[in-house]
Design a protein around this motif. Structure first.
Motif, PDB file in Angstrom:
ATOM      1  N   ASP A 300      44.139   9.665  30.111  1.00 47.56           N
ATOM      2  CA  ASP A 300      44.510  10.916  29.441  1.00 47.56           C
ATOM      3  C   ASP A 300      45.998  10.938  29.127  1.00 47.56           C
ATOM      4  O   ASP A 300      46.422  11.387  28.050  1.00 47.56           O
ATOM      5  CB  ASP A 300      44.145  12.115  30.319  1.00 47.56           C
ATOM      6  CG  ASP A 300      42.641  12.300  30.453  1.00 47.56           C
ATOM      7  OD1 ASP A 300      41.893  11.705  29.663  1.00 47.56           O
ATOM      8  OD2 ASP A 300      42.225  13.048  31.373  1.00 47.56           O
ATOM      9  N   PHE A 301      46.780  10.423  30.061  1.00 44.50           N
ATOM     10  CA  PHE A 301      48.233  10.368  29.860  1.00 44.50           C
ATOM     11  C   PHE A 301      48.593   9.443  28.702  1.00 44.50           C
ATOM     12  O   PHE A 301      49.425   9.787  27.850  1.00 44.50           O
ATOM     13  CB  PHE A 301      48.902   9.903  31.152  1.00 44.50           C
ATOM     14  CG  PHE A 301      50.398   9.808  31.066  1.00 44.50           C
ATOM     15  CD1 PHE A 301      51.194  10.937  31.215  1.00 44.50           C
ATOM     16  CD2 PHE A 301      51.018   8.597  30.821  1.00 44.50           C
ATOM     17  CE1 PHE A 301      52.567  10.852  31.128  1.00 44.50           C
ATOM     18  CE2 PHE A 301      52.388   8.504  30.735  1.00 44.50           C
ATOM     19  CZ  PHE A 301      53.174   9.641  30.890  1.00 44.50           C
ATOM     20  N   LEU A 302      47.971   8.278  28.644  1.00 46.17           N
ATOM     21  CA  LEU A 302      48.265   7.323  27.573  1.00 46.17           C
ATOM     22  C   LEU A 302      47.861   7.880  26.213  1.00 46.17           C
ATOM     23  O   LEU A 302      48.522   7.620  25.201  1.00 46.17           O
ATOM     24  CB  LEU A 302      47.551   5.994  27.847  1.00 46.17           C
ATOM     25  CG  LEU A 302      48.072   5.179  29.036  1.00 46.17           C
ATOM     26  CD1 LEU A 302      47.162   3.994  29.318  1.00 46.17           C
ATOM     27  CD2 LEU A 302      49.503   4.697  28.800  1.00 46.17           C
ATOM     28  N   GLU A 303      46.772   8.647  26.184  1.00 50.77           N
ATOM     29  CA  GLU A 303      46.381   9.286  24.934  1.00 50.77           C
ATOM     30  C   GLU A 303      47.432  10.314  24.509  1.00 50.77           C
ATOM     31  O   GLU A 303      47.805  10.380  23.331  1.00 50.77           O
ATOM     32  CB  GLU A 303      45.030   9.972  25.098  1.00 50.77           C
ATOM     33  CG  GLU A 303      44.538  10.643  23.812  1.00 50.77           C
ATOM     34  CD  GLU A 303      43.243  11.408  24.001  1.00 50.77           C
ATOM     35  OE1 GLU A 303      42.451  11.480  23.057  1.00 50.77           O
ATOM     36  OE2 GLU A 303      43.030  11.935  25.116  1.00 50.77           O
ATOM     37  N   ASP A 304      47.916  11.097  25.463  1.00 50.91           N
ATOM     38  CA  ASP A 304      48.953  12.095  25.161  1.00 50.91           C
ATOM     39  C   ASP A 304      50.216  11.439  24.615  1.00 50.91           C
ATOM     40  O   ASP A 304      50.894  11.998  23.742  1.00 50.91           O
ATOM     41  CB  ASP A 304      49.293  12.914  26.405  1.00 50.91           C
ATOM     42  CG  ASP A 304      48.170  13.848  26.816  1.00 50.91           C
ATOM     43  OD1 ASP A 304      47.297  14.133  25.972  1.00 50.91           O
ATOM     44  OD2 ASP A 304      48.159  14.275  27.989  1.00 50.91           O
TER      45      ASP A 304
END
Length: 334
Positions: A300-304
């Motif tokens: 989720d962090f990498l997508e953000d």
């Protein structure tokens, strides 16, 4: 020549007959002092594969980005990398699976600051230039602490490989760098450690180095994957039995002192195979562990951050983690 290789567990014969085994195994690794480096230097992989007529080849990668490219091309069968690049491998459609946690990262990674930079706390990074290797565990940890302090937009981040970070540091081109050993040790010779990944983990953001296996290999040769795990587990045991001796083993290939190697090795948590499949980490084939949640948080962090276009859902991440090869290895030991 072996007519039938007996590599099954519980006294069951493997169905892999002569001629069906691969002629070689290609293993991508990072230049870090972990169980894999101990096993490789001590020739433990060769002990498991030479008698089967399988040649073991080792390929160095400076980051998981390059390792993923090699996995994609099929030029390697296994690759070590930070878990962030494992998420990227899954998100970009590589047909791979996570089979092993090398170590939970602690002081082996950290944020170093130039002594004359005026940086004494995280908030002081505002307006400064910080180098790291994008999409790595170092990048992930750095962005987590910048987000915690609300200064992400105020810091200039530079994407550099580890060798380039050291060179930029020595030229005073950067104020700080978040990187891993042995590069971290090099820059700390003239710098200060502001925060380590151990402290970032205490903030709730755990990172790890992992091994991925290419499914085209692992699904065809599960017992050979268990052999790879056996070699790494043996390397880990050598460290647990005699840390100083293990440091001597890896110091020369890493071109560092024995004392430096020991400090780096003690800067992370080395897991036994039994610990790997506990609830805190990978879990079992029947019940996955908490590391699946770490992978989801990371995705989720990498997508953000725009590092991946879509975060894999929890079902995909659960399928990506495969403890069965560790279980095969442990069944042999019973």
């Amino acid at each position: 020549m072996i007519s039938l290789v007996l590599i099954g567990c519980n006294n069951e014969q493997s169905s892999i007959a002569e001629g069906e085994l691969p002629t070689e195994i290609n293993i991508g690794y990072l230049r870090v002092p972990n169980d894999e480096m101990v096993a490789m230097t001590e020739g433990l992989f060769k002990e498991y594969f030479d008698d089967k007529g399988i040649k073991t080849n080792f390929v160095i990668f400076d980051s998981g980005v390059d390792a993923n490219k090699a996995l994609s091309s099929g030029s390697i069968d296994f690759a070590s990398m930070g878990h962030t690049n494992g998420v990227i491998a899954l998100a970009t459609g590589l047909d791979v699976e996570l089979i092993w946690l090398h170590e939970i990262l602690g002081e082996i990674e950290g944020l170093a600051v130039q002594k004359d930079s005026g940086i004494n706390q995280i908030e002081d990074l505002a307006g400064k230039t910080v180098a790291t290797t994008f999409a790595s565990t170092s990048h992930y940890s750095l962005l987590q602490i910048l987000n915690e302090m609300g200064i992400t937009e105020d810091v200039e981040l530079l994407d550099m490989q580890t060798m380039d970070i050291v060179a930029a540091w020595e030229r005073d081109d950067i104020d700080a760098a978040y990187t891993w050993q042995p590069s971290l040790g090099r820059i700390l010779e003239t710098g200060n450690l502001l925060i380590s990944s151990e402290q970032v983990a205490d903030m709730g953001h755990k990172t790890a180095n992992i091994t991925l296996a290419r499914k085209a290999f692992s699904e065809n040769y599960p017992e050979l994957v268990a052999d790879v795990i056996a070699a790494m587990a043996e390397g880990g045991n050598l460290y647990r039995e005699n840390k100083e001796n293990a440091a001597e083993i890896v110091a020369e290939p890493l071109e560092i002192s024995v004392e430096e190697a020991l400090n780096q090795m003690q800067g992370s948590i080395w897991l036994t195979p039994e610990e790997e499949i506990t609830q805190e980490y990978l879990g079992t084939s029947e019940q996955l562990g908490d590391f699946a949640n770490v992978m989801k948080e990371t995705a989720d962090f990498l997508e953000d951050q725009g590092s991946i276009s879509n975060s894999p859902d929890q079902k995909m991440l659960d399928a990506f983690i495969e403890p069965k090869y560790i279980e095969i290895f442990l069944a042999r030991e019973e």
